[in-house]
Design a protein around this motif. Structure first.
Motif, PDB file in Angstrom:
ATOM      1  N   HIS A   3      -7.896 -20.186  12.122  1.00 36.02           N
ATOM      2  CA  HIS A   3      -9.116 -19.406  11.893  1.00 36.02           C
ATOM      3  C   HIS A   3      -9.097 -18.116  12.711  1.00 36.02           C
ATOM      4  N   SER A   4      -9.551 -17.042  12.094  1.00 40.90           N
ATOM      5  CA  SER A   4      -9.730 -15.749  12.765  1.00 40.90           C
ATOM      6  C   SER A   4     -11.082 -15.177  12.359  1.00 40.90           C
ATOM      7  N   ASP A   5     -11.593 -14.269  13.180  1.00 30.43           N
ATOM      8  CA  ASP A   5     -12.818 -13.574  12.775  1.00 30.43           C
ATOM      9  C   ASP A   5     -12.586 -12.846  11.455  1.00 30.43           C
ATOM     10  N   ILE A   6     -11.403 -12.223  11.353  1.00 26.35           N
ATOM     11  CA  ILE A   6     -11.122 -11.371  10.199  1.00 26.35           C
ATOM     12  C   ILE A   6      -9.710 -11.628   9.691  1.00 26.35           C
ATOM     13  N   LEU A   7      -9.586 -11.798   8.368  1.00 26.37           N
ATOM     14  CA  LEU A   7      -8.293 -11.879   7.704  1.00 26.37           C
ATOM     15  C   LEU A   7      -8.072 -10.575   6.945  1.00 26.37           C
ATOM     16  N   ILE A   8      -6.941  -9.932   7.184  1.00 24.45           N
ATOM     17  CA  ILE A   8      -6.599  -8.716   6.459  1.00 24.45           C
ATOM     18  C   ILE A   8      -5.434  -9.033   5.538  1.00 24.45           C
ATOM     19  N   ILE A   9      -5.622  -8.764   4.249  1.00 22.93           N
ATOM     20  CA  ILE A   9      -4.556  -8.997   3.274  1.00 22.93           C
ATOM     21  C   ILE A   9      -3.886  -7.668   2.978  1.00 22.93           C
ATOM     22  N   GLY A  10      -2.645  -7.543   3.463  1.00 20.51           N
ATOM     23  CA  GLY A  10      -1.892  -6.313   3.303  1.00 20.51           C
ATOM     24  C   GLY A  10      -1.520  -5.719   4.646  1.00 20.51           C
ATOM     25  N   GLY A  11      -0.220  -5.593   4.902  1.00 21.51           N
ATOM     26  CA  GLY A  11       0.249  -5.085   6.182  1.00 21.51           C
ATOM     27  C   GLY A  11       0.792  -3.680   6.125  1.00 21.51           C
TER      28      GLY A  11
END
Length: 381
Positions: A3-11
């Motif tokens: 779990h994270s506060d925020i998931l970013i899809i795309g690096g």
């Protein structure tokens, strides 16, 4: 399950710049990148230039807002300067003079430096250019080449130093919600959860939205071509600025004694590992030979990249109107590198509830301009 506060899809550059600023703001962040390494598609194929005259109005403002970061990045961000001198000359064809004047007026108001050139003065700087097709030109000596690798990996290194995590080979197969949290399942079976999902998937942004049950915004991936060209022995291009037509149908710049040339094409395509087309290479060469005295007998190596656009040509950086835990960060077109510091900081500030950063407000940057609900996003006008 992580779990994270925020998931970013795309690096790519959009996702990593936002990730850095979010981690700097104290958020736990995980970036999910489908390829073996971040930046494989658009970011890694960009011949980037920093210019405050290049691109649509919101892009020009975001470029200005990025200036301070490029000049003075955080300590330890990179060993080499991000920017190196280049300069850019914008050429206006007959009938485009007023459009160029408007860009210069806006740029000067934001502190940019310009020198207006007559066709004869232009030819003194770039002797091969055909001035009969140029009514007016403007030289921006402070425009710079951007070291894309240094910028991108600077964000990645500092993000990781702040405790962030980048997961590669992370092909997203499903996105849903459980107990009010986003749950992202990868093709290899791993599951990541987060309070907020940031959609920085570039050409695949609509595909990610659809998997999440979010209405797509109509992003269109477009192919852009670049070709290397040898120059005659009596042509010495070293020190030339980048030359770009105001209508964005051609640009060229010196690269190790040769010319890197692009027709600035924006051919709609499907999101994929795009490759150059023979017709686009031919168009590139034809436009260069029309605009200059250089005769190309055989083009050199060529490549293509994806540039993704929404209907009105401007990026989106905002929460989805139907779900305030799904954030769109996409549609930067061909300008994602030169605006990355400001776009990343802006996105992080909006996501954390702090609104538009004050220095961007002073430039006239508003949430309406980057909203997912702006009227021009639908009308394309």
């Amino acid at each position: 399950m992580t779990h994270s506060d925020i998931l970013i899809i795309g690096g790519g550059i959009a996702g990593m710049s936002a990730a850095f600023f979010l981690a700097k703001a104290g958020k736990s962040v995980t970036v999910l990148e489908r390829e073996d390494q971040p930046g494989y598609h658009s970011t890694g194929r960009s011949a980037a230039l920093y210019s405050e005259t290049y691109g649509p109005k919101i892009i020009r403002k975001m470029s200005t807002a990025s200036r301070a970061f490029f000049i003075t990045p955080p300590d330890g961000f990179t060993e080499n300067p991000i920017l190196t001198p280049r300069g850019i000359i914008m050429t206006a064809a007959p009938g485009e003079e007023a459009q160029l004047d408007a860009i210069l007026t806006e740029g000067r108001a934001n502190g940019a430096n310009f020198v207006e050139l007559t066709p004869d003065e232009l030819k003194e700087i770039v002797p091969v250019i055909h001035t009969d097709r140029v009514a007016k030109a403007a030289y921006e000596p402070d425009a710079m080449d951007i070291d894309v690798h240094a910028l991108h990996w600077g964000f990645i290194r500092q993000f990781k130093a702040l405790g962030g995590s980048v997961i590669t080979k992370a092909d997203v197969s499903a996105i849903g919600k459980a107990d009010g949290k986003w749950q992202v399942t990868l093709a290899k079976g791993d599951v990541y959860t987060g309070d907020i999902v940031v959609n920085a998937a570039g050409a695949w942004a609509d595909e990610i939205a659809t998997k999440a049950g979010i209405k797509p915004l109509g992003i269109v991936p477009k192919r852009r071509t670049a070709v290397m060209v040898d120059v005659p022995a009596d042509v010495k291009p070293h020190g030339w600025p980048l030359v770009a037509s105001l209508d964005e149908t051609l640009y060229f710049k010196e690269d190790a004694g040769r010319l890197l040339v692009s027709p600035a094409d924006t051919t709609p395509t499907e999101p994929h590992d795009v490759q150059p087309e023979e017709l686009d290479i031919a168009i590139t060469i034809d436009r260069l030979m029309t605009a200059t005295s250089i005769e190309v007998r055989r083009p050199g190596e060529s490549w293509a990249g994806l540039r993704s656009f929404f209907a009105d040509g401007d990026p989106v950086s905002s929460f989805d109107p139907a779900d305030d835990s799904f954030y769109w960060l996409a549609g930067q077109g061909g300008y994602g590198i030169q605006t990355a510091p400001a776009m990343g900081e802006y996105a992080a500030s909006i996501i954390t509830g702090n609104g538009v950063p004050p220095q961007m407000e002073k430039l006239g940057i508003t949430t309406d301009a980057l909203s997912a609900t702006r009227p021009t996003l639908v009308s394309g006008k």
